[in-house]
Write a protein that holds these residues in place. Structure first.
Motif, PDB file in Angstrom:
ATOM      1  N   SER B 377       0.846  -1.209   0.000  1.00  0.00           N
ATOM      2  CA  SER B 377       0.000   0.000   0.000  1.00  0.00           C
ATOM      3  C   SER B 377       0.875   1.252   0.000  1.00  0.00           C
ATOM      4  O   SER B 377       2.019   1.213   0.475  1.00  0.00           O
ATOM      5  CB  SER B 377      -0.916  -0.011   1.206  1.00  0.00           C
ATOM      6  OG  SER B 377      -0.172   0.283   2.361  1.00  0.00           O
ATOM      7  N   ARG B 378       0.322   2.309  -0.504  1.00  0.00           N
ATOM      8  CA  ARG B 378       1.075   3.576  -0.509  1.00  0.00           C
ATOM      9  C   ARG B 378       1.317   4.057   0.910  1.00  0.00           C
ATOM     10  O   ARG B 378       2.344   4.642   1.221  1.00  0.00           O
ATOM     11  CB  ARG B 378       0.275   4.633  -1.278  1.00  0.00           C
ATOM     12  CG  ARG B 378       0.474   4.508  -2.765  1.00  0.00           C
ATOM     13  CD  ARG B 378      -0.199   5.642  -3.466  1.00  0.00           C
ATOM     14  NE  ARG B 378      -0.225   5.372  -4.896  1.00  0.00           N
ATOM     15  CZ  ARG B 378      -0.951   6.048  -5.738  1.00  0.00           C
ATOM     16  NH1 ARG B 378      -1.733   7.020  -5.321  1.00  0.00           N
ATOM     17  NH2 ARG B 378      -0.909   5.773  -7.015  1.00  0.00           N
ATOM     18  N   ALA B 379       0.306   3.827   1.756  1.00  0.00           N
ATOM     19  CA  ALA B 379       0.429   4.283   3.154  1.00  0.00           C
ATOM     20  C   ALA B 379       1.632   3.623   3.830  1.00  0.00           C
ATOM     21  O   ALA B 379       2.319   4.256   4.632  1.00  0.00           O
ATOM     22  CB  ALA B 379      -0.846   3.941   3.907  1.00  0.00           C
ATOM     23  N   PHE B 380       1.883   2.374   3.485  1.00  0.00           N
ATOM     24  CA  PHE B 380       3.014   1.654   4.083  1.00  0.00           C
ATOM     25  C   PHE B 380       4.326   2.359   3.741  1.00  0.00           C
ATOM     26  O   PHE B 380       5.181   2.586   4.616  1.00  0.00           O
ATOM     27  CB  PHE B 380       3.021   0.206   3.573  1.00  0.00           C
ATOM     28  CG  PHE B 380       4.248  -0.573   3.976  1.00  0.00           C
ATOM     29  CD1 PHE B 380       4.454  -0.941   5.295  1.00  0.00           C
ATOM     30  CD2 PHE B 380       5.202  -0.945   3.031  1.00  0.00           C
ATOM     31  CE1 PHE B 380       5.580  -1.664   5.665  1.00  0.00           C
ATOM     32  CE2 PHE B 380       6.324  -1.660   3.395  1.00  0.00           C
ATOM     33  CZ  PHE B 380       6.519  -2.019   4.716  1.00  0.00           C
ATOM     34  N   ILE B 381       4.461   2.713   2.468  1.00  0.00           N
ATOM     35  CA  ILE B 381       5.689   3.394   2.035  1.00  0.00           C
ATOM     36  C   ILE B 381       5.765   4.771   2.700  1.00  0.00           C
ATOM     37  O   ILE B 381       6.834   5.206   3.145  1.00  0.00           O
ATOM     38  CB  ILE B 381       5.709   3.543   0.490  1.00  0.00           C
ATOM     39  CG1 ILE B 381       5.598   2.174  -0.189  1.00  0.00           C
ATOM     40  CG2 ILE B 381       6.919   4.325   0.001  1.00  0.00           C
ATOM     41  CD1 ILE B 381       6.816   1.296  -0.061  1.00  0.00           C
TER      42      ILE B 381
END
Lengths: 333, 460
Positions: B377-381
């Motif tokens: 997920s983008r949030a993870f990055i």
């Protein structure tokens, strides 16, 4: 039920054993049963299994496969085994006499009637109470090559001595390399140098001689004082009293400590395992460590059991040798 | 007097017997209390299947895993995970399997997989593949290779660890080097390392540019051949490649450090290093300018040397034969179910929960690691506290990642190579040391093949 002596006297006046009643026999067996069960389950059975596994390929996770003498033959080609064997022989040969001489010397000193005797005895015994693993960690820090207290204290001494020796060597016309080497005299990297690690471990073996000292001390106190007085009357000096009274009278205790020392030195594990893990370059790889590594880390139970059997045989052989030689030098009163 | 003595003996025996019986009864009544399992909200767990889970993370890494475990325990009312933190887990779990009392789930390292699988110490998880819970597209290639080594799925990826070069920008600036330009080749690494090495007045090392013995975790130094183009294990032939030209080049390079600086000098310098996870870590205490490390290192820097934040860089480690990152040493923690586990069904349910993207990402985020999943997920990055997470994500997905050989002999070979490398470090001939190790390992393989043949009833 008779609770008296199990002996009775016959007509000829000789003592003979009274026939033991079945109930008494059963009670005796019952009381001994926990111990016998313990010996059978925790000693005889594992020993028998170890003998069997030493002839098998066995990883604990698969059933053992009979391989005959393969494990024993494999040991002949195993360089790590040879290294561990040689290291242990060196350790035992150096540490055993050193421990016996040091502990006997300390016991004789501690037996002298001096002020604060109890304090000195406590000080000598105290390190034996420290677990060897904890001692190993502490000594690891003390002998640290960069921040260790031993090197810190030794560095200025060696620096000064090196300077003096360099000046002397220079005056004597020694080569430039020798002079420079003397000027740079510094403490070794104790545990990271293959040449130093073994002597360090042998020396640290003395850390826990307290128990041997106590046994010697008890033996010394058992020697009748009259023997010393008689020797003194005959004009024996201190050394002669040591040689002709103390050592012969103490010989059973020396023998006991020798046997225990043989067994202990062939099983050395804790200190080198904590301090060097067998390194550097296998210079402190001892027999028990290699058995542990083969069995528990590499799951090679067959070779590990074979090594354990060889170790048992060596210890038995050395013990038998000690018993054979004991006839000549151990005096029981 | 004798009668008095006898009476006293009888009295003493009776008192002793009464004490022993009373002690036994007390132990039975008060001693054997069943373990009470509690949820994070204090609620006592009743009538649930208790899944025992042995894991090896500690401190903040362990807390992150506990968060996921607690989330599972709160999410339903059928299963309870009882987590036990175990040191030397790889050995202890094997012994537990051998003793027919294993935990239901274990965390393993990639280097353990070969031995566990070859000894049939793991329960195959193929059912998860059949159910469509996981597939080859779920995990990044090297993690999938690790989890499905011999045509069966044996584990699920937890947290991947691929190695990269960390460099201290401050020390680069002080040495007159461009702080944004890491070395691209091994030769450049050497030349930069020389410029970054400083000595004190007595000739001792004060600061070093690079040292191949760091990190000093046992066994890492045996993987240097990878960066010189070697593959330690030939999967096609099943043979070990220990004495190859690439390996010899790698260990000549490795030995060159002792030749350049003197072994005693290096040992003395290294003696001052503190534990990896402490502020006395040589990189954090600025005594070593460049170091090979995994993504988790950022977490330890954040914890122990927060001043270094923004003052260090991370890049793919250079190789002798190509661009940086042409070869990468990778490891990965995995979850597996040991053979003989009592609650396999419940353990499978737990594993399904663990590998949900949300949970994996939480765990990897808190451990500063990239995700083992292909889908990220983008949030993870965005929220990952590792400032170089994008780089590690890229490296992790690279096809160049090499794992420790998955072979039954690996732990033994590992130990032999470790000794061999120590021998080389002590100044012995590289060629002869590697040739000897190769001979020893080849003999083990022949013996194993003979044993396997005998097991199958064939003539060896």
């Amino acid at each position: 039920m008779s609770r008296g002596t199990p002996f009775t006297t016959n007509r000829a006046g000789r003592r003979t054993a009274e026939p033991v009643r079945w109930g008494d026999q059963a009670a005796g067996m019952l009381f001994a049963a926990p111990y016998l069960a313990g010996v059978a389950i925790f000693l005889i059975l594992p020993l028998g299994m170890a003998v069997y596994y030493s002839f098998c390929h066995y990883t604990m996770l698969q059933p053992p496969i009979w391989t005959g003498l393969q494990n024993y033959i494999g040991l002949l080609h195993d360089q790590s085994f040879r290294t561990a064997l040689i290291n242990t022989i060196v350790y035992a040969a150096a540490s055993l006499p050193l421990t016996l001489v040091m502990s006997l010397g300390l016991a004789i000193l501690l037996n002298c009637p001096i002020r604060g005797q109890a304090v000195y005895r406590t000080i000598i015994f105290l390190p034996s109470l420290v677990p060897l693993v904890a001692a190993g960690v502490i000594w690891g820090w003390l002998l640290n090559s960069d921040k260790g207290l031993v090197s810190y204290l030794l560095a200025p001494v060696l620096h000064t001595a090196g300077g003096l020796l360099a000046a002397a060597a220079s005056w004597a016309g020694a080569g430039r390399d020798t002079v420079t080497a003397l000027q740079r005299l510094a403490p070794p990297v104790w545990l990271a140098d293959p040449h130093w690690a073994m002597p360090v471990i042998i020396f640290l073996g003395l850390w826990s001689i307290g128990q041997t000292v106590v046994i010697f001390l008890a033996g010394l106190q058992d020697i009748p004082h009259e023997l010393y007085e008689a020797a003194e009357l005959d004009g024996a000096g201190a050394l002669q009293r040591l040689r002709h009274v103390t050592l012969p009278m103490l010989s059973p205790v020396i023998f006991f400590n020798l046997i225990m020392g043989i067994i202990g030195s062939w099983q050395v594990f804790d200190l080198p395992y904590v301090m060097t893990q067998g390194g550097p370059d296998k210079s402190t790889l001892f027999y028990s460590m290699y058995v542990f590594s083969a069995g528990m880390e590499q799951l090679r139970m067959g070779p590990a059991c074979a090594m354990a059997m060889v170790q048992l045989f060596i210890i038995l052989l050395l013990t038998a040798l000690a018993f054979w030689s004991a006839k000549r030098w151990v005096h029981y009163t | 007097m004798a009668r008095l003595h006898t009476a006293f003996s009888i009295w003493l025996s009776r008192i002793t017997a009464i004490c022993v019986v009373a002690g036994g009864v007390a132990l039975l009544v008060f001693g054997d209390k069943p373990t009470i399992h509690q949820l994070p909200n204090g609620q006592v767990v009743h009538n649930r299947v208790v899944v025992s889970y042995w894991e090896n993370w500690t401190d903040f890494e362990g807390r992150a895993m506990m968060h996921v475990v607690n989330a599972f325990n709160m999410s339903q009312n059928r299963i309870y995970i009882n987590t036990v933190q175990v040191s030397d887990l790889d050995i202890k779990a094997l012994i537990a399997v051998a003793g027919h009392d294993p935990p239901d789930i274990v965390t393993l390292w990639s280097r353990d997989m070969g031995e566990y699988v070859a000894n049939r110490a793991l329960t195959p998880l193929d059912v998860l593949e059949k159910q469509g819970v996981v597939s080859r597209r779920t995990f990044v290639p090297y993690v999938w290779r690790l989890c499905k080594p011999f045509h069966h799925l044996y584990a699920l990826g937890a947290t991947p660890e691929t190695c990269a070069l960390y460099w201290n920008k401050n020390l680069f600036i002080k040495a007159g080097l461009n702080p944004d330009q890491p070395p691209q080749t091994i030769a450049q690494l050497d030349s930069m390392a020389r410029r970054l090495t400083l000595f004190n007045s007595s000739g001792g090392i004060r600061q070093i540019g690079f040292l191949p013995t760091i990190p000093d975790w046992s066994g890492w130094e045996i993987m240097w051949g990878i960066y010189f183009g070697n593959h330690l294990f030939n999967r096609r032939t099943g043979g070990y490649q220990i004495n190859t030209p690439q390996q010899r080049a790698a260990y000549r390079w490795y030995q060159s450090f002792t030749r350049r600086y003197g072994r005693a000098n290096l040992e003395k310098f290294q003696g001052g290093f503190g534990p990896f996870n402490s502020p006395l870590n040589p990189f954090m205490s600025q005594r070593v300018a460049m170091e090979i490390q995994g993504p988790y290192f950022a977490n330890f820097i954040n914890q122990n040397a927060p001043d270094m934040k923004g003052r260090y860089g991370v890049a793919p480690f250079p190789t002798s034969f190509g661009r940086p990152g042409a070869a990468v040493f990778g490891d990965c923690d995995v979850w597996a179910i040991p053979r003989g586990a009592r609650h396999v069904k419940a353990a499978l349910t737990v594993l399904k929960f663990f590998i949900k993207q949300k949970n994996i990402e939480y765990l990897c985020d808190k451990q500063c690691k990239p995700s083992p999943l292909m889908k990220v997920s983008r949030a993870f990055i965005r929220r990952n506290p590792n400032p170089f997470i994008k780089l590690f994500e890229k490296v992790t997905k690279s096809p160049n990642v090499q794992l420790a050989p998955m072979d039954i002999l690996w732990s033994r070979v590992y130990s032999e190579l470790h000794s061999c490398v120590q021998h080389i470090w002590a100044g012995h001939s590289v060629g002869r040391s590697l040739a000897r190790a190769q001979r020893v390992v080849d003999r083990w393989q022949v013996n194993l093949a003979m044993l396997n043949a005998r097991q199958r009833g064939e003539r060896p």
